[in-house]
Design an enzyme around this catalytic site. Structure first.
Site: not given
Length: 148
Positions: A66-67
């Protein structure tokens, strides 16, 4: 900028207890907030969740990346978690996730930092031996060396 420059031992969490994707993201955001790289933790979490809406960051093989690229991020950083129990992540291979590598990227970056870090991680994760090592390793220094 590379992975080794944006992760340190305080951002490597072993046996993280989270039962949902949101809980894991929130705990990793807490870790990044303690490092002092978030000016607004809630805003950063929202950016990560918005990214998840566009397409899953569960890349397969039990791993999610995730980012969030956000103005709430003051400097690039990575938080890593080996989960105590796998969590559903809507991954590309429909498998639960046990390793989460979360990136925090300042909004002002032209995309170079974001793409460079994602690319560096993705290349390393193509090595099946490295992935297996990450799944069993509990030594935070070794994990940083694997990723860096």
């Amino acid at each position: 900028m590379n992975v080794a420059q944006v992760i340190d031992i305080e951002q490597v969490l072993i046996d993280l207890e989270g039962t949902t994707q949101l809980e894991v993201i929130e705990q990793l955001a807490d870790c990044l907030d303690k490092k002092g790289v978030l000016s607004n933790k809630a805003g950063y979490i929202q950016a990560v969740l918005e990214r998840e809406k566009h397409s899953t960051t569960g890349v397969g093989n039990g791993i999610a990346i995730p980012h969030g690229k956000s103005s709430e991020v003051t400097e690039a950083a990575i938080a890593y978690a080996k989960l105590k129990e796998p969590v559903e992540w809507a991954a590309l291979d429909d498998q639960s996730v046990s390793i989460v590598i979360m990136l925090a990227i300042p909004d002002g970056e032209k995309g170079e930092t974001h793409l460079r870090l994602l690319s560096e991680i993705a290349v390393k994760l193509m090595d099946d031996d490295l992935v297996e090592a990450l799944k069993i390793e509990n030594d935070r220094v070794k994990i940083i060396n694997y990723l860096g």
